[in-house]
Design an enzyme around this catalytic site. Structure first.
Site, short mmCIF file in Angstrom:
data_model
loop_
_atom_site.label_atom_id
_atom_site.label_comp_id
_atom_site.label_asym_id
_atom_site.label_seq_id
_atom_site.Cartn_x
_atom_site.Cartn_y
_atom_site.Cartn_z
N GLU A 65 28.95 43.86 42.39
CA GLU A 65 27.87 43.27 43.18
C GLU A 65 28.40 42.63 44.46
O GLU A 65 27.80 42.79 45.53
CB GLU A 65 27.14 42.20 42.36
CG GLU A 65 26.50 42.73 41.09
CD GLU A 65 27.38 42.62 39.85
OE1 GLU A 65 26.82 42.49 38.75
OE2 GLU A 65 28.63 42.67 39.97
N CYS A 93 26.80 38.56 36.16
CA CYS A 93 27.36 37.28 35.70
C CYS A 93 26.83 36.18 36.62
O CYS A 93 26.19 36.46 37.65
CB CYS A 93 28.88 37.34 35.74
SG CYS A 93 29.57 37.36 37.42
N CYS A 96 27.87 36.59 40.41
CA CYS A 96 27.19 37.68 41.10
C CYS A 96 25.70 37.43 41.25
O CYS A 96 25.11 37.73 42.29
CB CYS A 96 27.46 39.00 40.37
SG CYS A 96 29.20 39.47 40.46
#
Length: 167
Positions: A65, A93, A96
């Protein structure tokens, strides 16, 4: 003679662009990285691509990302990616998810849930966090079976490889 209706199975835009993210993930797999890929789309065109490169770059922030955001920012000449959609193989996560939100991504589509660190519905709900000014639309579970098979294949491969002895 009987008439039969002919139905074409067309992929939705979400599936089409998630397929592109899956291809990015396959590149990561071939490079020995966790097979996560991301593409960023604006006005129907891919403006940013990335796949995990944490090991190669020795950079904890080199997630798919983050790299896709950087690529898109360079292409549009602006760090604000308002109106864009991110397509990611696995739920982002916290790092990101926050980066996607700060970049102004309007919609985030992902395949498989991230049961360990998922920040867009599985563990945390960053998209609803009142501390953020932007609140992207989130759609998860798109082509999840396909993504989960690739992830399983990667981790099965890693587990089956002989461990190297420390020198």
């Amino acid at each position: 003679m009987k008439k039969f209706a002919m139905f074409l199975v067309m992929k939705s835009n979400d599936e089409k662009f998630l397929d592109a993210a899956i291809e990015e993930g396959r590149i990561a797999f071939s490079e020995g990285e966790i097979p996560i890929g991301c593409v960023i789309v604006l006005d129907g065109e891919i403006i940013g691509c990335g796949h995990n490169r944490v090991e190669q770059l020795c950079d904890v922030s080199a997630h798919a990302e983050i790299l896709a955001i950087r690529d898109a920012e360079r292409k549009v000449g602006n760090w604000r990616l308002s109106g864009a959609t991110a397509y990611i193989t696995v739920e982002p996560c916290p790092m990101c998810a926050a980066a996607l939100i700060f970049a102004g991504i309007e919609k985030i589509v992902f395949g498989a849930a991230n049961k360990q660190y998922g920040a867009l519905g599985t563990i945390w709900q960053f998209q609803n966090e009142t501390a953020f000014r932007q609140h992207p639309l989130v759609k998860g579970g798109v082509m999840a079976d396909k993504v989960e098979k690739i992830m399983k294949a990667f981790f099965d491969k890693i587990r089956s490889e002989p461990k190297s002895e420390p020198q």
